[in-house]
Design an enzyme around this catalytic site. Sequence first.
Site, PDB file in Angstrom:
ATOM      1  N   GLU A 417       0.805  -1.213   0.000  1.00 19.01           N
ATOM      2  CA  GLU A 417       0.000   0.000   0.000  1.00 19.01           C
ATOM      3  C   GLU A 417       0.842   1.269   0.000  1.00 19.01           C
ATOM      4  O   GLU A 417       0.804   2.062   0.937  1.00 19.01           O
ATOM      5  CB  GLU A 417      -0.973  -0.032   1.181  1.00 19.01           C
ATOM      6  CG  GLU A 417      -1.933  -1.194   1.011  1.00 19.01           C
ATOM      7  CD  GLU A 417      -3.048  -1.256   2.040  1.00 19.01           C
ATOM      8  OE1 GLU A 417      -2.777  -1.058   3.223  1.00 19.01           O
ATOM      9  OE2 GLU A 417      -4.193  -1.532   1.638  1.00 19.01           O
ATOM     10  N   GLU A 487      -4.021 -10.640   0.243  1.00 11.34           N
ATOM     11  CA  GLU A 487      -4.802 -10.563   1.476  1.00 11.34           C
ATOM     12  C   GLU A 487      -6.241 -10.934   1.122  1.00 11.34           C
ATOM     13  O   GLU A 487      -6.783 -10.458   0.129  1.00 11.34           O
ATOM     14  CB  GLU A 487      -4.782  -9.155   2.078  1.00 11.34           C
ATOM     15  CG  GLU A 487      -3.399  -8.729   2.546  1.00 11.34           C
ATOM     16  CD  GLU A 487      -3.344  -7.313   3.097  1.00 11.34           C
ATOM     17  OE1 GLU A 487      -4.374  -6.813   3.586  1.00 11.34           O
ATOM     18  OE2 GLU A 487      -2.257  -6.712   3.038  1.00 11.34           O
TER      19      GLU A 487
HETATM   20  C1  GAL Z   1      -4.911  -4.039   4.109  1.00 12.63           C
HETATM   21  C2  GAL Z   1      -3.508  -3.767   4.546  1.00 12.63           C
HETATM   22  C3  GAL Z   1      -3.161  -4.459   5.832  1.00 12.63           C
HETATM   23  C4  GAL Z   1      -4.253  -4.277   6.827  1.00 12.63           C
HETATM   24  C5  GAL Z   1      -5.525  -4.789   6.272  1.00 12.63           C
HETATM   25  C6  GAL Z   1      -6.682  -4.584   7.195  1.00 12.63           C
HETATM   26  O1  GAL Z   1      -5.365  -3.030   3.299  1.00 12.63           O
HETATM   27  O2  GAL Z   1      -2.590  -4.126   3.578  1.00 12.63           O
HETATM   28  O3  GAL Z   1      -1.962  -3.958   6.308  1.00 12.63           O
HETATM   29  O4  GAL Z   1      -4.396  -2.926   7.093  1.00 12.63           O
HETATM   30  O5  GAL Z   1      -5.839  -4.103   5.114  1.00 12.63           O
HETATM   31  O6  GAL Z   1      -6.547  -5.184   8.388  1.00 12.63           O
END
Ligand code: GAL
Length: 961
Positions: A417, A487
Site C-alpha cells: 500500500e 490478502e
Molecule cells: C490491508 C492492509 C493491511 C491491513 C488490512 C486490514 O489493506 O494491507 O496492512 O491494514 O488491510 O486489516
Amino acid sequence: MSSRTPASGSTGYVEDVSPGRGTLPPRAWYASSDAASLSLNGGWRLRVSETADAEDDSFAEPGFDAGDWAEVTVPGHWVLQGHGAPVYTNHLYPFPVDPPHVPTENPTGDHLRLFDLPGDWPADGTAVLRFDGVESCARVWLNGTDIGEFKGSRLPHEFAVGALLKPAGNVLAVRVHQWSAGSYLEDQDQWWLPGIFRDVTLLHRPDGAAGDFFVHADYDHVTGEGTLRVDSAAGARVTVPELGVDVAAGEPVTLPVEPWTAETPRLYDGVLATAGERVPLRIGFRTVALDDGVIKVNGTPLLFKGVNRHEWHPRRGRALDLATMREDVLLMKRHNVNAVRTSHYPPHPAFLALCDEYGLWVIDECDLETHGFVEQDWRDNPVDDDRWTPALLDRAARMVERDKNHPSVVMWSLGNEAGTGRGLTAMADWIHGRDPSRPVHYEGDFGCRDTDVYSRMYLPHAEVERAGEGLDGGTHRRRGLPLILCEYGHAMGNGPGGLADYQRLFESYDRLQGGFVWEWIDHGVEHPALGYAYGGDFGEELHDGNFVCDGLVFPDRTPSPGLIEYKKVIEPVRIEPGDADGTVRVTNRYDFADLSPLEFVFSHQVDGLPTEERRLAVPSPAPGESAEVKLPAAPDGGGAEVQWTVRAVLAEDTPWAGRGHEVAWAQGTVTRRAPLPAATGARPAVDGDRITLGPAVFDARTGAPRTLCGVPVRDLRLDVWRATTDNDDGASWQTDTRYGPLWRELGLHRMRHRLEAVEADGDALTVRTRVAPAGREAGLRTAYRWTSDGGRVRLTVSVVPDGDWQVPLPRLGIRFGLPGATAEDSVRWFGGGGEAYPDTRAASRDLQWDARVGELQTPYVRPQENGARADVRWAETGGLRVDGEPEFWFTARPWTTEHLDAARHRTDLVPDGTVWVNLDHRQHGIGSQSCGPGPLPRYYLWPEPAEFSFVFSEPGDRPRG
Ligand code: GAL
C-alpha cells in the site's frame, strides 16, 4: 527539499530522506561457525526525552554517569516497558503529513550499554556492529566516536567498528528517535513501537572472512538434477559432504539431488570455507519460474494456502524470541498453512531459517508502506518522488541481500500500500537485476508494470471467479499473469466467513494460485484491566480501535475458530463420499507430496457416539489424483442417526507434529435420525394464574413458560438479535451495504413483543405475538404452539414476516434464561463441535460433545457474537434436554446478548447468575466485511415464513418418533 534547522543543530538526519550515513553495504545474514561474536542483548540504560534534540551528545562519552537512568531490555520497545505508550493507527500517520518533517514532540530514547570483549576475542581482523532492527531512526556512537546513523526499522544495519574497540569498558550509545523521515515509509497497519527491538551483535570479522555470498541452488525437474553455485570471495570453497561436493566458490556443479519444496523441505548441509572463516550453509534446491502464466516451483504450479504474518507478542511487541517464532511456524504447519507473506517487512532472519527447515513458501516483503498519502490523493507520495528513491533502493537491497540465501523465499515483495511510482519501478528493476531467480510481487499496481504476479486484496468471490476465467480485463501484461490474493478473509473478530467458497475457486482455475488470509495474529497488548488492549486504550488522539485485532490466533497464540476453519478448508487431502454406496474418495491435494506419511482411520458413530476407530487401507494417490475406498459395513442405529468419520493422521512423528496429528477428515451420513415425537395427548389446564401442560407450567396471562420439566426458565421468546460482529459492523469506508449498522438503526436490538392471544384449546397452548421494533412497521408475527405427551413438551414456533423488510435478520430462533445456572455448568450435545456460522462451518464436526458453559465462549478481544454450535440435534444443560426439528444452532452464555453487545473488552463480561440459551433456526452469515466483502447471498437470512420445533424433556431422555 526544505528542511528545518533543529535546535541543537545535530539532529538534521532525523528529517533527512537519505537512508543514513556510515553503514556498511548490505550483505547476506549468517552466523559464522568459527568467527567470534558477542551478543549485546540484555539490560541497557535508557533515558527518554520528549524531543529529538532535548539532550546533547555527552551521554555517548566514556565516563558518562547513567546511574540514575532507567533500565530496559534490548531487544524491546521502551513504550512497552513503562516509558510512554504505544500508538495504533491503521493507515493514518499519527502526525501531520508534511514530508519529510516529523513532530517536534519526538520521543527519543538514549540507550547506553557498556561491554568488555571476551578474553579470547581475537586480536586479528576487524569487527562489525550489527543492528537487526531499530524503530525508526538511530544514531550510534562507540567509545565516544560518532559512527553514523540509519533508518529502515526492520532491516539490518552494520558498522565497521574494529578500530574503535577496546578490550574492556567499551561504551555503546544509541539514540533512537520514534519519528523520522523513515516513518513516512513505515505506515504499516500496526502499533507504532519505537526501540531497539531486534538483536544487537558485535561480530568479529577475521581477515579473509566471507562477507557476502549468494547461494544459487536450482533444480531441474526434468533431469532430477540440481545445480549449485555459491558466489563468494575468490579462493573460497564449497563443500556439501552428503553430495560429495567440493568445489571452488563461483564454480557450478550439477548432480542428482532431492528438491526442496515447502511440503518436502529437503535441505543439504554445506560449508562455505573462506580464508578466514567457515560458514554453515543450508541448501535447498528449487527453481521458481513464471511459466504458462503461472508460478511454478520445480515445474509444478503452486497453490498458496497462506497467511499474512506480522511479528507480534502481547508483551514484547515486535521483539520476538526464537521460541515464539518457532511456535508460529509449528502452528502454521499444524494448521495446513503452506505459505507466509511477511507483511509488511522482512521478519527477524531466524524466522526465515525456520521456514527453510520446516517448509513454508515465503513472500518476503520490503519494509515499505506509505498508505497515509491516500488521504491526499497520493500527493507527495515518497515512492513517486526521486528524492526518496535512494532510501527505497537501500531498503530493497537490505532485504534482498540479507535474505537471498533462503530457499523458502520464493518471491520478493516491494512493500504494501504505497500507491504507484517511479521509486517502486526502481526497486523492481534493481531486484530483477540482482536476483532474476525470483518473481517480484506488489499489490498496489493493478497494471502489473513492475511485478511478475497479479496480486489483489479482499476481492469478492465473483471477481476472483472472473479473473479465474480470464474475463477481468486489465493490461495485456496483467492478463498473462497468475492472480494471487495477497490478502483475503479478514480475520477480525468472529470470522472470516466464506473461506471455503474462495478455496473452491482457487482449486477450479489454473490462473488462481491461492491467497493469504489477513492476518496471522491479533496484535492485542496484554493489559491488567482490559485483558488485551487495542487502539484507543492508551489515549491516542488518532486510532483505529480493534482493527489491530484481526488474526487467526489470539494475542497469546491460541487458535481462534477462524484458524480451525482455515485448517479444514485448506486440508491437503480431500475425503468425500465416493461414487458407489459405502465408499469414500480420497484425493491428494498436495502439490508435490504423496500421501505415504499419512495413515487413515475410520469410525462409525451412532447418535454422535463413535465406535472404535480402525485403520482404513488407502493407496497413496499422486498429487491431484484420487483413490476410492470401501468402508466397512455400518452398525444399525435403531432409529438413531448413523454417520461415518474418516481421518488422515500422521503415520510417524514429523519435525512439526507428532504421530497421530490430524491433517484432514470428513464425515458422511449413513442413516438419518427418526423424526421427533409429536408429543401430543396432554391438555392445557388453567389453574389460577398458571396453565399447566404436561411437565410445563405457564403464566396464564402472558403464556410464557415458567418451568419446563421442573426447570425454571425465564423470558423465553423469539430472538433475532446478535451482538454485532466486526464483520457485521463492517469498515467505515465500505461502500456496500453494511448490515450491522442497519440492523441497529432498524432497532433489531430492541424488539418489542406484543401479546395478541393466549389460546388454550384442544391439546395445545398457543401464544400469538407480533415482534417489532419501536418506530417501524416491519414486524414478525410469531406463534408459539405448545403440546405435550405428559412427559415431554413440544414447542413449535411459526414466524411470518409482516410489513416491508429491507434487511436480513441477524438470527432467528428463541432465547431463554436458566436462572441460577452458571458458567461452570456442563452442556452435552450432539452436533457440531466448534464455533460455526453458515459460512464458517467447514470444520464443524458432529459428535457428542461435553463442555462447560464458560468453555463455549470464544474470547474475541473485542467481545461480539460467538460460540454458536451448528447442526445440533439435541443438547442438555441446566437439567433440561432439548431436541430440535430440524437441527438447530445452539448457543449458551453466562451473560445476555445485550451485555455482550455493550462490552468493549473481555474483562467487561461478567456472569449475571443466569445462563442464556439461544436455540436458532437460522443464522445470518459472517462474511469478511470488516475489510472485505460481506457474506455471499446464499448465507443471508432473509425474513420469510419459517417453522421450527423443539422438544423439551429431562436429560437422558431420547425422544424418538
Ligand atoms: C490491508 C492492509 C493491511 C491491513 C488490512 C486490514 O489493506 O494491507 O496492512 O491494514 O488491510 O486489516
